[in-house]
Design a protein around this motif. Structure first.
Motif, short mmCIF file in Angstrom:
data_model
loop_
_atom_site.label_atom_id
_atom_site.label_comp_id
_atom_site.label_asym_id
_atom_site.label_seq_id
_atom_site.Cartn_x
_atom_site.Cartn_y
_atom_site.Cartn_z
N ARG A 11 6.47 21.45 -17.67
CA ARG A 11 6.25 21.53 -16.22
C ARG A 11 4.84 22.02 -15.91
N GLU A 12 4.35 23.00 -16.67
CA GLU A 12 2.99 23.50 -16.48
C GLU A 12 1.96 22.38 -16.71
N LEU A 13 2.17 21.61 -17.76
CA LEU A 13 1.25 20.52 -18.07
C LEU A 13 1.29 19.44 -17.00
N ASP A 14 2.48 19.14 -16.48
CA ASP A 14 2.59 18.16 -15.40
C ASP A 14 1.85 18.64 -14.15
N ALA A 15 1.96 19.92 -13.84
CA ALA A 15 1.25 20.48 -12.69
C ALA A 15 -0.26 20.42 -12.91
N LEU A 16 -0.69 20.74 -14.11
CA LEU A 16 -2.12 20.67 -14.42
C LEU A 16 -2.63 19.24 -14.32
N LEU A 17 -1.85 18.29 -14.81
CA LEU A 17 -2.24 16.88 -14.69
C LEU A 17 -2.37 16.46 -13.22
N ARG A 19 -3.19 18.38 -10.73
CA ARG A 19 -4.44 18.97 -10.21
C ARG A 19 -5.66 18.20 -10.72
N LEU A 20 -5.64 17.84 -12.01
CA LEU A 20 -6.76 17.09 -12.57
C LEU A 20 -6.87 15.72 -11.92
N ASP A 21 -5.75 15.08 -11.65
CA ASP A 21 -5.77 13.78 -10.97
C ASP A 21 -6.35 13.90 -9.56
N ALA A 22 -5.98 14.97 -8.87
CA ALA A 22 -6.53 15.19 -7.52
C ALA A 22 -8.03 15.43 -7.59
N ASP A 23 -8.46 16.22 -8.56
CA ASP A 23 -9.90 16.47 -8.74
C ASP A 23 -10.62 15.17 -9.08
N ASP A 24 -10.01 14.36 -9.94
CA ASP A 24 -10.61 13.08 -10.32
C ASP A 24 -10.74 12.17 -9.09
N ASP A 25 -9.71 12.14 -8.27
CA ASP A 25 -9.77 11.34 -7.05
C ASP A 25 -10.92 11.81 -6.15
N ALA A 26 -11.11 13.11 -6.05
CA ALA A 26 -12.19 13.65 -5.22
C ALA A 26 -13.56 13.27 -5.78
N VAL A 27 -13.71 13.33 -7.10
CA VAL A 27 -14.98 12.95 -7.71
C VAL A 27 -15.24 11.47 -7.51
N ARG A 28 -14.20 10.65 -7.67
CA ARG A 28 -14.37 9.21 -7.44
C ARG A 28 -14.78 8.93 -5.99
N ALA A 29 -14.19 9.65 -5.07
CA ALA A 29 -14.55 9.46 -3.65
C ALA A 29 -15.99 9.87 -3.43
N ASP A 30 -16.40 10.98 -4.04
CA ASP A 30 -17.79 11.43 -3.90
C ASP A 30 -18.75 10.44 -4.53
N ARG A 31 -18.36 9.88 -5.67
CA ARG A 31 -19.24 8.90 -6.34
C ARG A 31 -19.40 7.64 -5.51
N SER A 32 -18.38 7.29 -4.76
CA SER A 32 -18.46 6.05 -3.97
C SER A 32 -19.23 6.25 -2.67
N ALA A 33 -19.45 7.50 -2.29
CA ALA A 33 -20.17 7.77 -1.05
C ALA A 33 -21.64 7.38 -1.21
N ALA A 56 -12.02 14.48 -20.15
CA ALA A 56 -11.74 15.16 -21.42
C ALA A 56 -10.57 16.14 -21.28
N LEU A 57 -10.55 16.89 -20.20
CA LEU A 57 -9.44 17.82 -19.96
C LEU A 57 -8.13 17.06 -19.82
N ARG A 58 -8.16 15.97 -19.09
CA ARG A 58 -6.94 15.17 -18.87
C ARG A 58 -6.41 14.62 -20.20
N ARG A 59 -7.30 14.10 -21.04
CA ARG A 59 -6.86 13.58 -22.33
C ARG A 59 -6.25 14.69 -23.19
N SER A 60 -6.84 15.89 -23.15
CA SER A 60 -6.32 17.02 -23.90
C SER A 60 -4.92 17.41 -23.42
N VAL A 61 -4.74 17.45 -22.11
CA VAL A 61 -3.43 17.79 -21.53
C VAL A 61 -2.40 16.72 -21.89
N LEU A 62 -2.79 15.46 -21.83
CA LEU A 62 -1.87 14.38 -22.20
C LEU A 62 -1.46 14.48 -23.67
N ASP A 63 -2.41 14.84 -24.53
CA ASP A 63 -2.09 15.02 -25.95
C ASP A 63 -1.08 16.15 -26.14
#
Length: 109
Positions: A11-17, A19-33, A56-63
């Motif tokens: 459950r902790e790893l799912d919650a972290l994922l 958060r990382l997905d939300a952060d990734d979405d924000a970075v993608r939105a910033d990159r597209s601006a 890298a963090l996301r891949r580590s959490v998925l592992d």
């Protein structure tokens, strides 16, 4: 006990994922601006660098989540706590420290 520990970690790893997905979405939105000129910002990391860090963090959490899932499957199969190399029992202290362990201390060395 191990199932509870592993389930909590899952459950902790799912919650972290999430958060990382939300952060990734924000970075993608910033990159597209069109106004995101972070490559010339001397005070912060670049968006590309942040994106790489998040990836890298996301891949580590998925592992780790895959390790937890495999440990839960071993629990269901009745093979949890048995070394996959030598077939002996994995010491309870090792399983307490690393619930996803697949080898005893001797085989891990």
């Amino acid at each position: 006990m191990s199932r509870d520990v592993l389930s909590v970690r899952r459950r902790e790893l799912d919650a972290l994922l999430a958060r990382l997905d939300a952060d990734d979405d924000a970075v993608r939105a910033d990159r597209s601006a069109a106004t995101a000129d972070d490559e010339h910002d001397p005070e912060g990391s670049t968006l590309s660098g942040e994106w790489q860090r998040l990836d890298a963090l996301r891949r580590s959490v998925l592992d780790e989540r895959a390790e937890v899932d495999a440990a839960l499957a071993r629990l269901d199969a009745g093979s949890y706590g048995t070394c996959v190399v030598c077939g002996r029992a994995i010491a309870p202290a090792r399983l307490e420290a690393r619930p996803m362990a697949t080898t005893c201390i001797a085989c891990a060395a």
